[in-house]
Motif scaffolding. Sequence first.
Motif, short mmCIF file in Angstrom:
data_model
loop_
_atom_site.label_atom_id
_atom_site.label_comp_id
_atom_site.label_asym_id
_atom_site.label_seq_id
_atom_site.Cartn_x
_atom_site.Cartn_y
_atom_site.Cartn_z
N GLU A 65 11.76 40.76 -25.89
CA GLU A 65 13.16 40.60 -26.25
C GLU A 65 13.97 40.22 -25.02
OE1 GLU A 65 15.09 43.89 -28.27
OE2 GLU A 65 13.14 44.63 -28.94
N VAL A 91 20.38 48.22 -27.50
CA VAL A 91 18.94 48.13 -27.28
C VAL A 91 18.34 49.54 -27.28
CG1 VAL A 91 17.13 47.37 -25.69
CG2 VAL A 91 19.19 45.99 -25.97
N ILE A 133 11.86 48.02 -20.24
CA ILE A 133 13.19 47.42 -20.39
C ILE A 133 13.87 47.37 -19.03
CG2 ILE A 133 15.44 47.64 -21.48
CD1 ILE A 133 14.11 49.17 -23.76
N HIS A 179 18.26 39.93 -24.14
CA HIS A 179 19.63 40.13 -24.61
C HIS A 179 20.57 39.61 -23.52
CE1 HIS A 179 18.26 42.77 -27.92
NE2 HIS A 179 17.32 43.10 -27.04
N VAL A 239 11.27 43.47 -21.91
CA VAL A 239 12.60 43.38 -22.50
C VAL A 239 13.59 43.24 -21.35
CG1 VAL A 239 14.38 44.53 -23.89
CG2 VAL A 239 11.95 44.83 -24.47
#
Length: 329
Positions: free
Chosen positions: A81, A104, A283, A83, A306
Amino acid sequence: MAPLAKDSSSTRAMTKVAHLYYRRGLVQTEIAEEMGLSQAGVSRLLTAAGEHGIARTIVIPPSGFHNDLEQAVEETFGLREVHIVETTAGDDVVPALARALVPVLQLAPIDGRTIGLTSWSRALQAAVDVLPDLPRANAGHIVELLGDVGRPSLQHRAALTTERFARATGGDPVFLRAPGVVSTAAMRAALLDGDPHARRALAAMDHLDLALVGIGEVRAAAPLSPGENFFTDAQFAGARAQGAVGEIGLRFLDAYGEPVASDLGELVLGMELDQLRTAGRRIAVAGGRRKHAAVLAAVRGHWIDVLVTDETTARHLVASGVDTGSIAS
């Protein structure tokens, strides 16, 4: 058509699910696995996306969302992912990154998970400050990923961030109350020999389900100062001379995302890169022009899956990936 939801986390989730379903062709079970949701949750988000006009066979992202750019970064570097947030030139990107990280975290699977937290990261601290308590959350352990760095007031701030995040997620905090950087390898060994709590924290890093990390430059960035339970300017200069362009948890990476062999690693009490690699989900939140090289190194080396970043950094990543290709570690 129903009015667009005001909750940015709901809007982002609807847009992301619609994008994966209509644009990338993933089925609901694949989306559920990728986003850490139930299939029923994916179905509800797809229905809501249609009701709000986000998806009408094609995806129509609301203003401020960058799904095509996010997909480009994901595909270029094999990320789960991405963002992206919009920022204004000259602004501090940290507040915007922190706000983007909150949804998230709200969508991440955390029940029973061991979660590693880089509690001295400014962006992660800011995100935890605004993170609401997650209803019915029941995380496992919340493990600090680096010992104390900086002056005592900064160390206290990091401890409060860990405590606040543990409370919001229903987890058990595992503090690492030892210097993050020591002067000699012998001192590190002596500290660990006499501190069972530090040994427990370091051992827990072998079993991370989720790691929340920042990505740093190879220098002391404010509010940290050189030499305060931290590397000195000379030590940072030595790492740069060996090819380091960025760091995660004070573990240095070169421009290709490869670990930089350095004796400085023996002075750090914190997560090893090998421990980060084995975490179930990794992340990172980082942005700003000064961190372009560091973020590029992190995604080239596949140290994270991420990424929360700003638009300028994302475009730099795509351009660099097209120019040189993504280089696996």
